[in-house]
Design an enzyme around this catalytic site. Structure first.
Site, PDB file in Angstrom:
ATOM      1  N   HIS A 310     -18.512  22.139 -39.064  1.00  0.00           N
ATOM      2  CA  HIS A 310     -17.773  22.382 -40.346  1.00  0.00           C
ATOM      3  C   HIS A 310     -16.537  23.229 -40.233  1.00  0.00           C
ATOM      4  O   HIS A 310     -16.213  23.692 -39.055  1.00  0.00           O
ATOM      5  CB  HIS A 310     -18.151  23.772 -41.724  1.00  0.00           C
ATOM      6  CG  HIS A 310     -17.820  23.820 -42.566  1.00  0.00           C
ATOM      7  ND1 HIS A 310     -16.299  24.317 -42.667  1.00  0.00           N
ATOM      8  CD2 HIS A 310     -17.771  23.352 -44.076  1.00  0.00           C
ATOM      9  CE1 HIS A 310     -15.682  23.762 -43.940  1.00  0.00           C
ATOM     10  NE2 HIS A 310     -16.955  23.007 -44.725  1.00  0.00           N
ATOM     11  N   ASP A 368     -24.723  21.934 -46.983  1.00  0.00           N
ATOM     12  CA  ASP A 368     -25.142  20.722 -47.450  1.00  0.00           C
ATOM     13  C   ASP A 368     -27.175  20.955 -46.677  1.00  0.00           C
ATOM     14  O   ASP A 368     -27.512  19.586 -47.089  1.00  0.00           O
ATOM     15  CB  ASP A 368     -24.677  19.602 -46.729  1.00  0.00           C
ATOM     16  CG  ASP A 368     -24.025  19.012 -48.127  1.00  0.00           C
ATOM     17  OD1 ASP A 368     -23.884  19.564 -48.774  1.00  0.00           O
ATOM     18  OD2 ASP A 368     -22.448  18.527 -46.768  1.00  0.00           O
TER      19      ASP A 368
HETATM   20  N1  CMC Z   1     -23.682  17.582 -33.929  1.00  0.00           N
HETATM   21  C1  CMC Z   1     -23.509  17.905 -33.205  1.00  0.00           C
HETATM   22  N2  CMC Z   1     -22.785  17.709 -32.741  1.00  0.00           N
HETATM   23  C2  CMC Z   1     -21.005  18.051 -33.769  1.00  0.00           C
HETATM   24  C3  CMC Z   1     -21.467  18.308 -35.211  1.00  0.00           C
HETATM   25  C4  CMC Z   1     -23.028  17.638 -35.301  1.00  0.00           C
HETATM   26  N3  CMC Z   1     -23.253  17.988 -36.500  1.00  0.00           N
HETATM   27  N4  CMC Z   1     -20.438  18.888 -35.559  1.00  0.00           N
HETATM   28  C5  CMC Z   1     -19.868  19.156 -34.551  1.00  0.00           C
HETATM   29  N5  CMC Z   1     -20.262  18.379 -33.245  1.00  0.00           N
HETATM   30  C6  CMC Z   1     -19.281  19.053 -32.130  1.00  0.00           C
HETATM   31  C7  CMC Z   1     -18.972  17.359 -31.511  1.00  0.00           C
HETATM   32  O1  CMC Z   1     -19.613  16.464 -31.131  1.00  0.00           O
HETATM   33  C8  CMC Z   1     -17.617  18.314 -30.767  1.00  0.00           C
HETATM   34  O2  CMC Z   1     -17.927  18.387 -29.753  1.00  0.00           O
HETATM   35  P1  CMC Z   1     -17.184  17.775 -28.374  1.00  0.00           P
HETATM   36  O3  CMC Z   1     -16.048  18.994 -28.306  1.00  0.00           O
HETATM   37  O4  CMC Z   1     -18.255  18.011 -26.987  1.00  0.00           O
HETATM   38  O5  CMC Z   1     -16.836  16.716 -28.731  1.00  0.00           O
HETATM   39  C9  CMC Z   1     -17.171  19.187 -31.270  1.00  0.00           C
HETATM   40  O6  CMC Z   1     -18.949  19.895 -31.921  1.00  0.00           O
HETATM   41  C10 CMC Z   1     -16.473  19.886 -32.529  1.00  0.00           C
HETATM   42  O7  CMC Z   1     -16.730  18.168 -34.020  1.00  0.00           O
HETATM   43  P2  CMC Z   1     -15.599  17.746 -34.504  1.00  0.00           P
HETATM   44  O8  CMC Z   1     -15.843  16.243 -34.500  1.00  0.00           O
HETATM   45  O9  CMC Z   1     -14.400  17.837 -33.513  1.00  0.00           O
HETATM   46  O10 CMC Z   1     -15.498  19.198 -35.438  1.00  0.00           O
HETATM   47  P3  CMC Z   1     -14.806  18.343 -37.123  1.00  0.00           P
HETATM   48  O11 CMC Z   1     -13.938  20.031 -37.229  1.00  0.00           O
HETATM   49  O12 CMC Z   1     -13.664  17.304 -36.769  1.00  0.00           O
HETATM   50  O13 CMC Z   1     -15.452  18.084 -37.691  1.00  0.00           O
HETATM   51  C11 CMC Z   1     -17.525  18.260 -39.249  1.00  0.00           C
HETATM   52  C12 CMC Z   1     -16.233  18.656 -38.855  1.00  0.00           C
HETATM   53  C13 CMC Z   1     -18.380  18.473 -40.727  1.00  0.00           C
HETATM   54  C14 CMC Z   1     -16.743  16.991 -39.916  1.00  0.00           C
HETATM   55  C15 CMC Z   1     -18.866  17.555 -38.167  1.00  0.00           C
HETATM   56  O14 CMC Z   1     -18.771  19.459 -38.125  1.00  0.00           O
HETATM   57  C16 CMC Z   1     -19.336  16.809 -38.954  1.00  0.00           C
HETATM   58  O15 CMC Z   1     -19.580  15.094 -38.543  1.00  0.00           O
HETATM   59  N6  CMC Z   1     -20.721  17.342 -38.658  1.00  0.00           N
HETATM   60  C17 CMC Z   1     -21.909  16.493 -40.139  1.00  0.00           C
HETATM   61  C18 CMC Z   1     -21.873  16.548 -41.298  1.00  0.00           C
HETATM   62  C19 CMC Z   1     -21.393  17.396 -41.971  1.00  0.00           C
HETATM   63  O16 CMC Z   1     -22.296  18.012 -42.183  1.00  0.00           O
HETATM   64  N7  CMC Z   1     -21.031  17.657 -42.880  1.00  0.00           N
HETATM   65  C20 CMC Z   1     -20.994  18.504 -44.031  1.00  0.00           C
HETATM   66  C21 CMC Z   1     -19.927  19.420 -43.865  1.00  0.00           C
HETATM   67  S1  CMC Z   1     -20.071  20.972 -44.918  1.00  0.00           S
HETATM   68  C22 CMC Z   1     -19.387  20.352 -46.769  1.00  0.00           C
HETATM   69  C23 CMC Z   1     -18.289  19.458 -47.153  1.00  0.00           C
HETATM   70  O17 CMC Z   1     -17.597  20.345 -47.174  1.00  0.00           O
HETATM   71  O18 CMC Z   1     -17.950  18.781 -47.381  1.00  0.00           O
END
Ligand code: CMC
Length: 434
Positions: A310, A368
Site C-alpha cells: 500500500h 483487498d
Molecule cells: N508484490 C511484489 N512487490 C511489490 C508489491 C507487490 N504487491 N507492491 C510493491 N512491491 C515492491 C515494488 O516492486 C517495489 O520494489 P523495489 O523497491 O525493489 O522496486 C517496492 O515494493 C515499492 O513498490 P512501489 O510500486 O514503489 O509502491 P507504491 O506505493 O507506488 O505502490 C501499490 C503501492 C498498492 C500500487 C503496490 O503495492 C501494488 O501494486 N500492490 C498490488 C496491487 C494492490 O493490491 N492494490 C490495492 C491497493 S489497496 C486498495 C486501494 O486503496 O486501492
C-alpha cells in the site's frame, strides 16, 4: 485554506546563494507540511513529485490515517469502533455530515434513501444497450453519469447536496443489482422499504420469482462491515480524481462517474477482482503459491502479489484485520469454512509476511486481500467486486466533493510540469520534410 494550522516553524530553501523561507503548517493529528503555495511566485521554481508521493493537495477534515501506526479514523472515530458498532448508513451519514446521526436523524436519512431507491424506468432500458459481457464497472460509471440528465438539480449544490447524496447512495445500489440481473437475463427485483440498506441490496441481487432470497444476518453484517471499511481513505487515486474533476465545477454525478473509472484500475479498487483471479490461478496450479511469491520477487517479472502493499500503510492495513475476521465468520455461517481459496490466502499471507523481500519493503495484506473471498461466499460474481468497492466508497467521494466545493481555497486543479521535449524550432513545410 479552510483551517490553517500555522506553526512557528519555517523551512528554508537555498537556491544558489539566495535563501527563501516557507511556512510549516501542522494538521490536528500532528502531520506537518511545507506550504509551498508562494514558492513559484517567489523563486520561479516548481516542485516535481510524480505520483504525488510527497504532495498534499488539500487540507481535509474527513479522514485521518497513519500508515506507520495502522490507524484509520473517519471524522475522528476509529474504524474498529465504526465497523463493530455502526451500520453502513450511519457511517455514510457521518462521513457526509461530519457527525454521527441521532436516532431521529438516522430515521430521516433512511427514509430519504428509501424514497430515492428506484431509478427512472427510462434508465432501466439503458441496460439493454450494453453487450451481455459488458464490464459492470463501465455500466456503473455510464449510468451514474446519466443520472445527471434525470435528476439535474445540481445548479446550486449547496442547496441540494443532501438530496443528491441520498439519490446517489440509494440509486447506485439499485443500478449495481440491476446490472447483475440484466447480465444474467433474470427479472429485475425492485428495492423494498422494509429492508435495511445491505439486506435490500442482497435481496435485489439474489431474490427470484422461483426462489425467494433468505436474509442471513451474518452476511448482512459482513456486507455492512465491508462497505464501512471502504467508506473513505483520504486522497487515494479515485477520491483525488473526484476532487480534481469536481474542481472544474463539474456536477457531483459526473465527478463520481470519473472516480468510478479511476477505481476500476487493478492497482486501485480493481485489485479485489485481481486477488480472486490470482488465488484461482494458484489453485488451478495445484496450490503452488511459492511459485507466485517467487514471481512477485523477480525484478524481471512485472507480476505483483495482488492484495499486498500500500502506498500509505507501511504496517498492517487496519481494514484487512477486520475483514479477515469477518471472512472467517461468514464462511462459518454459510458452512463453507473449507473454501480452498481461503486456505491458500492464509498460507500465502503467512509465507509473505516472513519473507525477507516483503519484510524489507514493508508489504502487508491490504483491504483487498480477503474481501473477495467474502464476496464470493455470498454469491457476488468476481467481475462485480470493484462495484462493491465503489458502493462503499460513495459516501467518501461525496464528502470530499462537497468539502472541495465549499472550501474558500478551492481552485481548479491544474498541476504544472517540466517540459523535456525539443526546443522551439522553425516550421518545416510539407514539401521540404524528409
Ligand atoms: N508484490 C511484489 N512487490 C511489490 C508489491 C507487490 N504487491 N507492491 C510493491 N512491491 C515492491 C515494488 O516492486 C517495489 O520494489 P523495489 O523497491 O525493489 O522496486 C517496492 O515494493 C515499492 O513498490 P512501489 O510500486 O514503489 O509502491 P507504491 O506505493 O507506488 O505502490 C501499490 C503501492 C498498492 C500500487 C503496490 O503495492 C501494488 O501494486 N500492490 C498490488 C496491487 C494492490 O493490491 N492494490 C490495492 C491497493 S489497496 C486498495 C486501494 O486503496 O486501492
Amino acid at each position: 485554506m479552510a483551517k490553517k494550522y500555522v506553526t512557528d516553524k519555517i523551512a528554508e530553501v537555498r537556491i544558489g546563494d539566495q535563501v527563501f523561507t516557507l511556512p510549516v503548517i501542522e494538521g490536528s493529528e500532528g502531520e506537518r507540511a511545507i506550504d509551498i503555495r508562494q514558492l513559484r511566485s517567489e523563486t520561479g521554481l516548481i516542485t516535481l513529485d510524480s505520483g504525488y508521493m510527497n504532495t498534499g493537495s488539500c487540507t481535509s477534515e474527513i479522514t485521518f490515517l497513519d500508515g506507520e501506526k495502522s490507524l484509520l479514523n473517519y471524522r475522528g472515530y476509529a474504524i474498529e469502533d465504526l465497523a463493530e458498532k455502526c451500520s453502513f448508513v450511519e457511517v455514510a451519514f457521518l462521513l457526509i455530515n461530519g457527525k454521527l446521526p441521532t436516532n431521529k436523524e438516522l430515521d430521516g436519512f433512511k427514509m430519504l434513501l428509501n424514497d430515492h431507491s428506484i431509478i427512472h424506468e427510462d434508465m432501466v432500458h439503458f441496460f439493454d444497450g450494453f453487450p451481455s459481457l459488458a464490464s459492470p464497472m463501465s455500466i456503473l460509471s455510464s449510468m451514474v453519469n446519466g443520472l445527471h440528465n434525470f435528476y439535474p438539480e445540481m445548479d446550486d449544490p449547496k442547496e441540494t447536496l443532501g438530496l443528491t447524496a441520498a439519490r446517489l447512495l440509494s440509486k447506485v445500489r439499485t443500478i449495481a443489482a440491476f446490472s447483475y440481473k440484466k447480465s444474467k437475463g433474470y427479472p429485475l427485483v425492485y428495492p423494498r422499504f422494509n429492508l435495511s440498506y445491505c439486506a435490500n441490496f442482497l435481496n435485489m441481487m439474489f431474490d427470484s420469482p422461483v426462489q425467494p432470497y433468505l436474509i442471513n444476518d451474518v452476511v448482512v453484517d459482513a456486507l455492512n462491515k465491508l462497505l464501512i471499511l471502504h467508506g473513505d481513505h483520504e486522497q487515494n487515486c479515485s477520491t483525488a480524481t473526484v476532487r480534481m474533476v469536481g474542481s472544474a465545477r463539474v456536477n457531483l454525478y459526473s465527478s463520481i462517474s470519473a472516480g468510478i473509472n479511476a477505481l476500476w484500475g487493478p492497482l486501485h479498487g480493481g485489485a479485489n477482482q485481481s486477488v480472486m483471479e490470482m488465488l484461482e490461478q494458484i489453485l488451478a496450479d495445484g496450490g503452488n503459491y511459492r511459485k507466485f511469491i517467487d514471481k512477485a520477487k523477480d525484478p524481471n517479472d512485472p507480476f505483483r502479489l495482488v492484495g499486498f502493499g500500500h502506498r500509505v500503510y507501511k504496517n498492517h492495513d487496519p481494514r484487512s484485520r477486520i475483514i479477515k475476521k469477518a471472512c472467517d465468520d461468514v464462511l462459518k455461517s454459510l458452512h463453507v469454512e473449507d473454501e480452498p481459496l481461503l486456505a491458500i490466502a492464509k498460507e500465502l499471507e503467512e509465507v509473505a509476511l516472513n519473507d525477507e523481500y516483503f519484510v524489507e519493503r514493508r508489504l502487508y495484506p491490504n483491504v483487498d486481500f480477503y474481501s473477495g473471498i467474502i464476496y464470493r461466499a455470498i454469491g457476488i460474481p468476481t467481475n462485480m467486486f470493484t462495484v462493491m468497492f465503489a458502493l462503499g466508497r460513495l459516501p467518501g467521494w461525496i464528502a470530499h466533493w462537497e468539502e472541495m466545493w465549499k472550501s474558500p481555497d478551492a481552485k481548479i486543479s491544474r498541476p504544472r510540469q517540466i517540459y523535456t521535449g525539443p526546443l522551439q524550432r522553425k516550421f518545416v513545410p510539407m514539401e521540404e520534410r524528409e
